[in-house]
Design a protein around this motif. Structure first.
Motif, mmCIF file in Angstrom:
data_model
loop_
_atom_site.group_PDB
_atom_site.id
_atom_site.type_symbol
_atom_site.label_atom_id
_atom_site.label_comp_id
_atom_site.label_asym_id
_atom_site.label_seq_id
_atom_site.Cartn_x
_atom_site.Cartn_y
_atom_site.Cartn_z
ATOM 1 N N HIS A 259 0.658 -1.329 -0.043
ATOM 2 C CA HIS A 259 -0.109 -0.017 -0.030
ATOM 3 C C HIS A 259 0.842 1.432 -0.011
ATOM 4 C CE1 HIS A 259 -3.680 2.272 0.690
ATOM 5 N NE2 HIS A 259 -3.271 2.872 1.326
ATOM 6 N N TYR A 260 2.238 1.160 0.666
ATOM 7 C CA TYR A 260 2.922 2.426 0.832
ATOM 8 C C TYR A 260 3.236 2.829 -0.382
ATOM 9 C CZ TYR A 260 6.175 5.589 3.072
ATOM 10 O OH TYR A 260 6.981 6.435 3.668
ATOM 11 N N PHE A 261 2.982 4.234 -0.760
ATOM 12 C CA PHE A 261 3.359 5.040 -1.923
ATOM 13 C C PHE A 261 2.819 4.094 -3.172
ATOM 14 C CE2 PHE A 261 7.243 7.302 -1.021
ATOM 15 C CZ PHE A 261 6.546 8.243 0.165
ATOM 16 N N GLY A 262 1.612 3.424 -2.900
ATOM 17 C CA GLY A 262 1.057 2.691 -4.163
ATOM 18 C C GLY A 262 -0.027 3.697 -4.777
ATOM 19 N N SER A 263 -0.307 3.001 -6.021
ATOM 20 C CA SER A 263 -1.086 3.822 -6.725
ATOM 21 C C SER A 263 -2.385 4.464 -6.024
ATOM 22 C CB SER A 263 -1.754 3.131 -8.208
ATOM 23 O OG SER A 263 -2.717 3.690 -8.724
ATOM 24 N N ILE A 264 -2.857 5.876 -6.035
ATOM 25 C CA ILE A 264 -3.859 6.156 -5.373
ATOM 26 C C ILE A 264 -5.405 5.875 -5.848
ATOM 27 C CG2 ILE A 264 -4.908 8.149 -4.035
ATOM 28 C CD1 ILE A 264 -2.140 9.477 -4.063
ATOM 29 N N PRO A 265 -6.255 5.157 -5.227
ATOM 30 C CA PRO A 265 -7.593 4.960 -5.921
ATOM 31 C C PRO A 265 -8.287 6.382 -6.245
ATOM 32 C CG PRO A 265 -7.382 3.732 -3.932
ATOM 33 C CD PRO A 265 -6.046 4.682 -4.114
ATOM 34 N N ASP A 266 -8.938 6.258 -7.448
ATOM 35 C CA ASP A 266 -9.547 7.251 -8.191
ATOM 36 C C ASP A 266 -10.240 8.067 -7.108
ATOM 37 O OD1 ASP A 266 -10.088 8.910 -10.650
ATOM 38 O OD2 ASP A 266 -12.108 8.295 -10.119
ATOM 39 N N ARG A 267 -11.256 7.324 -6.358
ATOM 40 C CA ARG A 267 -12.123 8.196 -5.482
ATOM 41 C C ARG A 267 -11.316 8.890 -4.567
ATOM 42 N NH1 ARG A 267 -16.076 4.558 -1.571
ATOM 43 N NH2 ARG A 267 -17.303 6.418 -0.517
ATOM 44 N N VAL A 268 -9.979 8.305 -4.026
ATOM 45 C CA VAL A 268 -9.407 9.068 -3.021
ATOM 46 C C VAL A 268 -8.681 10.006 -3.680
ATOM 47 C CG1 VAL A 268 -7.362 8.481 -1.351
ATOM 48 C CG2 VAL A 268 -9.295 6.883 -1.660
ATOM 49 N N LEU A 269 -7.914 9.829 -4.754
ATOM 50 C CA LEU A 269 -7.277 11.018 -5.441
ATOM 51 C C LEU A 269 -8.239 12.075 -5.771
ATOM 52 C CD1 LEU A 269 -4.710 11.942 -6.529
ATOM 53 C CD2 LEU A 269 -5.314 10.448 -8.600
ATOM 54 N N SER A 270 -9.524 11.696 -6.038
ATOM 55 C CA SER A 270 -10.245 13.004 -6.456
ATOM 56 C C SER A 270 -10.541 13.399 -4.877
ATOM 57 C CB SER A 270 -11.642 12.327 -6.952
ATOM 58 O OG SER A 270 -11.549 11.768 -8.241
ATOM 59 N N PHE A 271 -10.942 12.995 -3.937
ATOM 60 C CA PHE A 271 -11.021 13.539 -2.644
ATOM 61 C C PHE A 271 -9.710 14.491 -2.334
ATOM 62 C CE2 PHE A 271 -9.199 12.596 1.614
ATOM 63 C CZ PHE A 271 -10.195 13.530 2.481
ATOM 64 N N MET A 272 -8.476 13.987 -2.420
ATOM 65 C CA MET A 272 -7.234 14.501 -2.153
ATOM 66 C C MET A 272 -7.477 15.759 -2.961
ATOM 67 S SD MET A 272 -4.530 11.649 -2.125
ATOM 68 C CE MET A 272 -4.183 10.498 -0.527
ATOM 69 N N THR A 273 -7.424 15.832 -4.439
ATOM 70 C CA THR A 273 -7.492 16.743 -5.188
ATOM 71 C C THR A 273 -8.620 18.119 -4.601
ATOM 72 O OG1 THR A 273 -6.978 15.526 -7.049
ATOM 73 C CG2 THR A 273 -7.701 17.903 -7.178
ATOM 74 N N ASP A 274 -9.690 17.589 -4.162
ATOM 75 C CA ASP A 274 -10.704 18.541 -3.718
ATOM 76 C C ASP A 274 -9.986 19.014 -2.310
ATOM 77 O OD1 ASP A 274 -12.990 20.019 -3.003
ATOM 78 O OD2 ASP A 274 -14.274 18.108 -3.176
ATOM 79 N N VAL A 275 -9.711 18.516 -1.368
ATOM 80 C CA VAL A 275 -9.004 18.887 -0.339
ATOM 81 C C VAL A 275 -7.740 19.921 -0.516
ATOM 82 C CG1 VAL A 275 -7.536 18.429 1.920
ATOM 83 C CG2 VAL A 275 -9.612 16.896 1.273
ATOM 84 N N GLU A 276 -6.966 19.676 -1.499
ATOM 85 C CA GLU A 276 -5.915 20.488 -1.864
ATOM 86 C C GLU A 276 -6.183 21.850 -2.253
ATOM 87 O OE1 GLU A 276 -2.460 17.146 -2.696
ATOM 88 O OE2 GLU A 276 -3.826 18.031 -4.447
#
Length: 719
Positions: A259-276
């Motif tokens: 999991h560490y530094f693995g590919s970020i799931p699309d749902r999570v990456l979309s959330f992260m982008t929104d947060v940022e």
């Protein structure tokens, strides 16, 4: 409960449709600080004399001139209205560890029946929230309610947006009517000034005269978990306490290290982008995002800022993570140990000191052995951490962090410093009197001309160290993921200020005896490292050998929060905080009382929740399965007989453990908060563990349809 439906709906209840609009296509540089009243924005809205006066307060700590308050307030109101704000609030950090806000409308009725937007200098400078309704440790009582919020001009105002509008947030300090600090911001600001004075004194010895201000700087990494809200609301333990009080270890955890530094799931990456995107607009310089070690665990990290700004921004990061997750059908868990058996979450605080001229005092340069100024400030940090191990441990003490510290993903409760090979070698050469040329880092060859030779750092990294030198800063890794960083940084600023003063005083004393500055400095560096080198450890902090070695060295091993908290009011700590004007004796005693109270209440809530869930959900589920098995007619079935026996035995074990927990929950252990806290640690926590042990054994043998709680294998792996 239809168990299959929960898992399937959790896996498919989120779609990108309609969510893309949360993040527009603006260029990041155009978005950054869009909702912040930056100094440059404020300068453009003020006359030159008013700006100069305010600038002196913001940058040099000069007293705020009340005469300019109305002018500044008008500029702030105008800007906020342009941004769509309808309300304003004094945004502060009470001793809960969270933030607080009371919203007031800009709207003010007029005599002719209309209304105007109104915001005065008094509204800006001072508010009056009810001080008795926040933790005060006895500084305020229910009948002594008056408290004041005071504008902190060193931290810029900002706009917080919500679905139906926006609010102007004014960072403030919070104090009682009697003048004591009731918040985390006030001591932090005091500690910054203490460090400033000490560091400027030391820099003068090195002939640095162009710097007029030294500030501590900070970048705080934030670890967190994300789980589907379908599971969260079916777990009363998560809702009530922030962590799972039950849960059998799944067949797969983090063993594969995939999991560490693995590919970020699309749902999570979309959330992260929104947060940022939201944080960029608030001026938070978030830089890094990635998967963390445990399944379902992630990290966000900003770059360096002045520590008081970083403390405000850290609170905004936590708030934004929690608020935004809900829009994506998820819940952000900030607890230090939401899931047993896998990595918990920390908040690594990367701390340094810098001048207003851009000089990092902990930057070793290419030749650290020649950079005596760097070695002086580094030695001061080494001394500070050794002399005040207890305070650093106290600053991260909580019931929740106890589950993480010392486990195999977090530093141990023993405070030590990792310096790395080169820096340790330099200090050891100073002590021995040898040449301090030191080891050369050089270039790291990768065995093929296709790949470039990489500059090798002067030292490796050590993930097991609670306090590690990482190139041009120290990383305080023991800080808990859910806590405010204000207290740890207040402690760091204060203890380093005291050590800088101590070392500068020793150098000055030797110079009065006609020693040259260079000779005096060399002697002080030698004596300081020789005396305090016991705190330096570059090895494996997880090993049992280190625990034995630390005991031989006389280092503290305060394994639980209560062992640490009881030392806060030690004479040396009261004297230190009082001497530097960071906290007076009454303020220190109040904070100790609050820490005891928070520990007691945290574990008490967990104990009551454990009893409630076990009694009303887990035990009935096990008994229902037993009843179902008892009605099954399979003559001479060994499997049926064994299963009946296993479930009956495990259910009895749960019932026995539950009865013991009920007794300890009913007995709070005494009348004082201290007695109650120790009762929670010594009686309730062990009883909870026995209930969990029995419940987790049941989870492995009870039919899935009878198990009432979402399991670890579902919560951690359904993205």
């Amino acid at each position: 409960m239809n168990h299959d439906y929960d898992v399937i709906s959790a896996a498919r209840n989120w779609r990108m449709d309609g969510m893309a609009r949360q993040v527009d296509g603006d260029v990041v540089t155009e978005v950054f600080a869009r909702d912040v009243l930056t100094p440059e924005e404020l300068r453009q809205r003020l006359s030159k004399p008013v700006w100069k006066s305010l600038q002196a307060t913001m940058e040099r700590g000069a007293p705020l001139d009340p005469a300019i308050a109305d002018t500044v307030a008008l500029a702030m109101k105008t800007w906020a209205l342009e941004k769509g704000a309808t309300h304003y609030t004094h945004w502060f950090q009470p001793l809960t560890g969270a933030t607080a806000e009371k919203h007031d409308s800009f709207l003010a009725p007029t005599s002719d029946g209309s209304a105007i937007a109104q915001f005065s200098g008094k509204d800006l400078i001072q508010g009056e929230p009810d001080a008795s309704s926040f933790p005060s440790g006895g500084l305020r009582a229910t009948f002594e309610a008056r408290g004041y919020t005071a504008w902190d001009p060193t931290s810029p105002a900002f706009i917080l947006r919500h679905s139906n509008g926006a609010t102007l947030c004014i960072p403030t300090a919070f104090a009682s009517w009697t003048g004591e600090a009731l918040d985390l911001k006030t001591p932090l600001l005091r500690s910054i000034e203490a460090l400033n004075k000490a560091a400027l004194r030391a820099l003068a010895l090195f002939g640095v005269t162009d710097a007029t201000k030294v500030s501590s700087t900070l970048g705080a990494e934030q670890e967190y978990f994300l789980i589907d809200e379908e599971f969260y609301y079916r777990r009363p333990d998560l809702v009530m306490t922030g962590r799972t009080l039950f849960g059998a270890k799944p067949p797969r955890g983090q063993e594969l290290e995939d999991h560490y530094f693995g590919s970020i799931p699309d749902r999570v990456l979309s959330f992260m982008t929104d947060v940022e995107h939201q944080l960029y607009a608030l001026g938070v310089p978030v830089k890094t995002r990635h998967n963390e070690v445990a399944p379902g665990q992630y990290e966000i990290a900003p770059i360096f800022e002045h520590s008081n700004i970083a403390a405000d921004h850290q609170q905004l990061i936590m708030q934004t993570l929690k608020n935004t997750a809900r829009r994506y059908g998820m819940v952000a868990l900030l607890h230090e140990k939401p899931f047993a058996g896998i990595n918990g979450s920390g908040k690594h605080c990367n701390w340094s000191m810098g001048t207003d001229t851009g000089l990092n005092l902990l930057e070793p340069g290419d030749t650290p052995h020649e950079n005596m100024q760097f070695l002086f400030f580094c030695a001061a940090v080494i001394r500070a951490v050794d002399v005040h191990q207890d305070l650093l441990r106290i600053s991260v003490a909580s019931a929740s962090n106890d589950h993480r510290l010392g486990a195999n993903e977090a530093p141990p409760a023993i405070i030590s410093i990792f310096l790395g090979a080169e820096l340790t070698d330099i200090f050891e050469r100073i002590v021995s009197g040898k040449s301090v040329a030191g080891k050369s880092a050089g270039l790291l060859g990768l065995g093929t001309p296709v790949l470039p030779a990489l500059p090798r750092h002067s030292g490796d990294r050590n993930r097991t160290s609670p306090f590690a030198f990482t190139g041009n800063k120290f990383e305080f890794r023991a800080v808990g993921s859910s806590q405010s960083i204000s207290m740890p940084i207040t402690v760091l600023n204060t203890i380093v200020a005291e050590s800088i003063d101590a070392l500068a005083g020793e150098v000055e004393a030797l110079m009065k005896k006609k020693k040259s500055f260079e000779a005096a400095l060399q002697e002080v560096l030698k004596s300081t490292y020789k005396k305090h080198s016991r705190i330096v450890f570059n090895g494996d902090g997880y090993s049992e050998a280190w625990h034995k070695e630390a005991a031989k060295r006389g280092l503290l091993n305060l394994r639980t929060a209560l062992e640490a908290i009881e030392r806060l009011t030690d004479e040396k700590n009261v004297e230190l905080f009082s001497r530097y004007g960071v906290l007076n004796e009454r303020e220190i005693e109040a904070r100790q009382e609050i820490m005891y109270d928070q520990y007691f209440k945290t574990v008490n809530i967990e104990g009551e929740t454990t009893e409630w869930v076990a009694q009303t959900q887990i035990l009935p589920g096990a008994l229902a399965y037993l009843a179902e098995l008892s009605e099954v007619e399979v003559p001479n079935s060994k499997a049926l007989g064994r299963t009946l026996e296993q479930v009956a035995r495990a259910a009895d074990a749960l019932s026995d453990a539950l009865e013991c927990l009920k007794i300890h929950n009913a007995d709070l252990g005494g009348d004082t908060v201290h007695e109650k806290a120790y009762h929670m640690r010594d009686k309730v926590l062990p009883a909870m563990q026995e209930v969990r042990k029995a419940a987790d054994a049941l989870e492995r043998i009870v039919a899935d349809k009878h198990w009432p709680l979402p399991s670890y294998r579902e919560m951690l792996f359904v993205k």
